[in-house]
Every structure is written in structure tokens, then in C-alpha cells.
Design a protein around this motif. Sequence first.
Motif, PDB file in Angstrom:
ATOM      1  N   ARG A  41       0.990  -1.319  -0.011  1.00  0.00           N
ATOM      2  CA  ARG A  41      -0.149   0.012   0.104  1.00  0.00           C
ATOM      3  C   ARG A  41       0.999   1.233   0.008  1.00  0.00           C
ATOM      4  N   GLN A  42       1.858   1.405   0.702  1.00  0.00           N
ATOM      5  CA  GLN A  42       2.739   2.414   0.966  1.00  0.00           C
ATOM      6  C   GLN A  42       4.147   2.083   1.556  1.00  0.00           C
ATOM      7  N   PHE A  43       5.064   3.218   1.079  1.00  0.00           N
ATOM      8  CA  PHE A  43       6.467   2.896   1.507  1.00  0.00           C
ATOM      9  C   PHE A  43       6.800   4.258   2.301  1.00  0.00           C
ATOM     10  N   GLY A  44       7.768   4.073   3.349  1.00  0.00           N
ATOM     11  CA  GLY A  44       8.152   5.210   3.774  1.00  0.00           C
ATOM     12  C   GLY A  44       9.741   5.063   4.492  1.00  0.00           C
ATOM     13  N   PHE A  45      10.339   5.961   4.489  1.00  0.00           N
ATOM     14  CA  PHE A  45      11.901   5.911   4.846  1.00  0.00           C
ATOM     15  C   PHE A  45      11.936   7.150   5.958  1.00  0.00           C
ATOM     16  N   VAL A  46      12.585   6.670   6.944  1.00  0.00           N
ATOM     17  CA  VAL A  46      12.845   7.680   8.105  1.00  0.00           C
ATOM     18  C   VAL A  46      14.235   7.589   8.522  1.00  0.00           C
ATOM     19  N   ALA A  47      15.163   8.980   8.455  1.00  0.00           N
ATOM     20  CA  ALA A  47      16.457   8.721   8.625  1.00  0.00           C
ATOM     21  C   ALA A  47      16.786   8.539  10.058  1.00  0.00           C
ATOM     22  N   LEU A  48      17.625   7.596  10.579  1.00  0.00           N
ATOM     23  CA  LEU A  48      18.214   7.294  11.476  1.00  0.00           C
ATOM     24  C   LEU A  48      19.419   7.826  12.290  1.00  0.00           C
ATOM     25  N   ASN A  49      20.385   7.959  11.036  1.00  0.00           N
ATOM     26  CA  ASN A  49      21.607   8.845  11.371  1.00  0.00           C
ATOM     27  C   ASN A  49      22.009   8.830  10.001  1.00  0.00           C
ATOM     28  N   GLU A  50      23.398   9.078   9.675  1.00  0.00           N
ATOM     29  CA  GLU A  50      23.900   9.687   8.469  1.00  0.00           C
ATOM     30  C   GLU A  50      24.059   8.417   7.253  1.00  0.00           C
ATOM     31  N   GLY A  51      24.092   7.075   8.099  1.00  0.00           N
ATOM     32  CA  GLY A  51      24.162   5.982   7.082  1.00  0.00           C
ATOM     33  C   GLY A  51      23.164   5.074   7.145  1.00  0.00           C
ATOM     34  N   GLN A  52      22.092   5.570   7.882  1.00  0.00           N
ATOM     35  CA  GLN A  52      20.944   4.365   7.894  1.00  0.00           C
ATOM     36  C   GLN A  52      19.686   5.043   7.943  1.00  0.00           C
ATOM     37  N   ALA A  53      18.837   4.145   7.660  1.00  0.00           N
ATOM     38  CA  ALA A  53      17.213   4.916   7.771  1.00  0.00           C
ATOM     39  C   ALA A  53      16.203   3.881   8.026  1.00  0.00           C
ATOM     40  N   LEU A  54      15.122   3.961   8.294  1.00  0.00           N
ATOM     41  CA  LEU A  54      14.165   2.890   8.776  1.00  0.00           C
ATOM     42  C   LEU A  54      13.216   2.845   7.510  1.00  0.00           C
ATOM     43  N   ALA A  55      13.167   1.652   7.107  1.00  0.00           N
ATOM     44  CA  ALA A  55      12.403   1.446   5.885  1.00  0.00           C
ATOM     45  C   ALA A  55      10.986   0.868   6.195  1.00  0.00           C
ATOM     46  N   ILE A  56      10.070   1.497   6.046  1.00  0.00           N
ATOM     47  CA  ILE A  56       8.462   1.297   6.414  1.00  0.00           C
ATOM     48  C   ILE A  56       7.637   0.638   5.523  1.00  0.00           C
ATOM     49  N   LEU A  57       7.103  -0.381   5.690  1.00  0.00           N
ATOM     50  CA  LEU A  57       6.249  -0.686   4.708  1.00  0.00           C
ATOM     51  C   LEU A  57       4.742  -1.096   5.276  1.00  0.00           C
ATOM     52  N   VAL A  58       3.858  -0.553   4.535  1.00  0.00           N
ATOM     53  CA  VAL A  58       2.304  -0.922   4.798  1.00  0.00           C
ATOM     54  C   VAL A  58       1.794  -1.604   3.809  1.00  0.00           C
ATOM     55  N   ALA A  59       1.332  -2.845   4.275  1.00  0.00           N
ATOM     56  CA  ALA A  59       0.584  -3.740   3.275  1.00  0.00           C
ATOM     57  C   ALA A  59      -0.995  -3.470   3.388  1.00  0.00           C
ATOM     58  N   GLN A  60      -1.643  -3.955   2.397  1.00  0.00           N
ATOM     59  CA  GLN A  60      -3.124  -3.795   2.005  1.00  0.00           C
ATOM     60  C   GLN A  60      -3.922  -4.196   3.373  1.00  0.00           C
ATOM     61  N   ASP A  61      -3.504  -5.153   4.175  1.00  0.00           N
ATOM     62  CA  ASP A  61      -4.221  -5.745   5.018  1.00  0.00           C
ATOM     63  C   ASP A  61      -4.029  -4.943   6.342  1.00  0.00           C
ATOM     64  N   GLY A  62      -3.200  -3.962   6.391  1.00  0.00           N
ATOM     65  CA  GLY A  62      -3.133  -3.009   7.482  1.00  0.00           C
ATOM     66  C   GLY A  62      -1.741  -3.188   8.369  1.00  0.00           C
ATOM     67  N   THR A  63      -1.149  -4.155   8.041  1.00  0.00           N
ATOM     68  CA  THR A  63       0.061  -4.781   8.555  1.00  0.00           C
ATOM     69  C   THR A  63       1.213  -3.788   8.350  1.00  0.00           C
ATOM     70  N   VAL A  64       2.018  -3.506   9.324  1.00  0.00           N
ATOM     71  CA  VAL A  64       3.169  -2.436   9.247  1.00  0.00           C
ATOM     72  C   VAL A  64       4.310  -3.202   9.515  1.00  0.00           C
ATOM     73  N   GLU A  65       5.427  -3.208   8.807  1.00  0.00           N
ATOM     74  CA  GLU A  65       6.701  -3.922   9.290  1.00  0.00           C
ATOM     75  C   GLU A  65       7.820  -2.739   9.077  1.00  0.00           C
ATOM     76  N   ASN A  66       8.931  -2.851   9.854  1.00  0.00           N
ATOM     77  CA  ASN A  66      10.017  -1.866   9.890  1.00  0.00           C
ATOM     78  C   ASN A  66      11.201  -2.652   9.706  1.00  0.00           C
ATOM     79  N   ARG A  67      12.190  -2.318   8.990  1.00  0.00           N
ATOM     80  CA  ARG A  67      13.618  -2.648   8.833  1.00  0.00           C
ATOM     81  C   ARG A  67      14.537  -1.609   8.747  1.00  0.00           C
ATOM     82  N   VAL A  68      15.844  -1.832   9.092  1.00  0.00           N
ATOM     83  CA  VAL A  68      16.870  -0.718   9.268  1.00  0.00           C
ATOM     84  C   VAL A  68      17.506  -1.041   8.051  1.00  0.00           C
ATOM     85  N   LEU A  69      17.680   0.007   7.167  1.00  0.00           N
ATOM     86  CA  LEU A  69      18.247  -0.057   5.850  1.00  0.00           C
ATOM     87  C   LEU A  69      19.539   0.646   5.899  1.00  0.00           C
TER      88      LEU A  69
END
Length: 347
Positions: free
Chosen positions: A140-168
Motif C-alpha cells: 500500500r505504502q512505503f516510507g523512509f525515516v532517517a536514523l543517522n547519516e548512514g541508516q534509515a528505517l524502511a517502512i512497509l504498509v501492506a493492504q491488510d493494514g500490517t506495518v513492518e519496519n527494517r533498518v536499511l
Amino acid sequence: MTTAPITEMTDRARDVFRLVVENYLGTGTPVASRTIARLATLNLSPASIRNVMQDLEEMGLLAAPHTSAGRMPTETGLRLFVDGMMQAAEPSPEERRAIEMQVTEGGPIEDALSAATLALSGLSACAGIVMVPKREPVLRQFGFVALNEGQALAILVAQDGTVENRVLDLPPGVTPSMLTEAANYLSNRLSGLTLRQAQDRLAHELAADRRALDGAARELVDRGLAIWSTDISDRPVLIVRGQANLIDDNASADLERVRQLLDELEGKQEISRLLESALAGSATKIFIGSENKLFSLSGSSVIAAPYRAGDGRVVGVVGVIGPTRLNYARVIPMVDFTAQTLSRLMR
């Protein structure tokens, strides 16, 4: 040898059979007639009880190991007991709280499923298992949130409403505006697709229009999809916890059975095929010993219950694997309650 149904057994035979099975499940050792005679619920002499136990043996419900004068239930006897005589005990308030606290602590659904196996393993003294059918989320939707200079939190929202995060890990030169640009690109172009479909479309679109994203943003998009695709493909189909519980005080007398069972637990694909039969059901299933070919050598039992998604679809199976002498009356309701807890979590 024929097996009489419960209705064809005398009251005396049913009483003796039930006591033999309950004592065996409690101790794991063959039960002698004197043990049954000492119970206040029966007014029978050891000789009379021995005669009844002999009759039950001829019916195929009890067996006498050559090293013991006592009797133990056969797999046929256990099945008769579980299906027609057992009085299930609901999980205690303490057991319910222990299951709910571990399963609903929060985090990705995989953590809850792993916690469910640990809870069942600890409470049942068996190995806990949960089957997670492989599935690709519809995006459904993607997002990126900066954590520091070399990493961000990748956010995935699925159509069923589940939200999962991974460090990128970020490629060099990525700015906050690029994070926003990449997230908008992914959300606008790939919403409604599975990860596999999204990768195919992304490769086609970027090949057709190289100006759609600059170099750093394009690499960020590639990494963002890749981290989810790798994660989905690596997710376990089967989680097993608590194998050490299978090596108990009685294991030393039957090390070959335990070794065989541990070997079988390593063959997760085989166990998954066994559990798939529980996916089609609406209630808890019990497999006792050689009723299933996979565990015929180790003489083990499997108790498995399906859990459901918010729309009512069965999406997985949770349960335990242990010796055939496990406490069915206590463990079956415990497995069923865990499945219900997971189903509530996924609504």
C-alpha cells in the motif's frame, strides 16, 4: 485382534482402562494392577484388576512391555481415550496470562509466532511448533525515516493494514529530500502489487525512463525493495522451539526414540506437510504415533490447531510435538487457546 468401541466395554473395563491411561500419562511408566487397586475409586482386588487388564490387552487397548509386569496403553488405546473418555481441563488463569503476555508483546508478527512456540513449549514441556505459510504482502505504502547519516528505517504498509519496519543501510549521498522522493515514487508506482510484481515493474520503468530518478535515489529504491524481498523469501515456513524439552527424565531409557524424533524435527519440510492437513480443518487435530508415517518410528504425538486472519481465513497452524504419553487433557486446550490468541492478534 479387534478393538471394541467404548459402548461395548463394561463399566468395570472402562474404569480400569481410564485409570491405567491416566496413571501412565502422569508417570510415563507401565501401570501395575496393585497401583490401580490402591485407588479408592475402585472396589476391586488386584487379581480382578489383572483379569480386566488382560481383557483390555486382548482388545488391543493395553500392552505389557516385556520388562515390566504393568500395562501401558497402545496407540489405539490412546486414540480411544482421547476421542471418547478424556475430560479436557481448560488452561488455568496463570497459563492464559503466560500465553497472552508472550504472544501480544508487540513487534512484527513473526515475533508473536515465535513467542507462541516458546510459550507452548514451556507450559507443555514439549517442542512448540508454528507453521507460517509463505505469503507476499500486497503493498500500500512505503516510507523512509532517517536514523543517522548512514541508516534509515524502511517502512512497509501492506493492504491488510500490517506495518513492518527494517533498518536499511543508505547509499552515499542520500539527502532527506531523496528519502521523500524515493518513498513517494515507491508508493505511487507500486501500490497494489506484490513485492515480486513491484520489482518487475520497477526494473521495466527505470529501464524505460532513466530520468525518473537520479542515481542515489534510484539505488535507494532498489535497496528498499531488495530488503523486503530478501526478508520475505527467508521467512521460516516452520518455527520449532523447545526441542530440549523432549530429553526428559524418561529419555535415558529410550534414547533411540528421542534421537529419531530430533532427527524428524530437523526435516521441517516433512513436518510442514503434516501440518498442512490441519490447515483445512476448523478444530484442533491430534496425531498419535504411527497414525502418521513421519512419526511412526519415534512414537510421537502432534497436537495442532489452525489460527485465522481477520477475514476468517486459516493462515497457519500452531501446536506441540511430544511423546505419546503427553498430558492430552491439559495440552489440547492449551494449544487451542494459543491458536485463538493468535487469531485475535491478527484481526
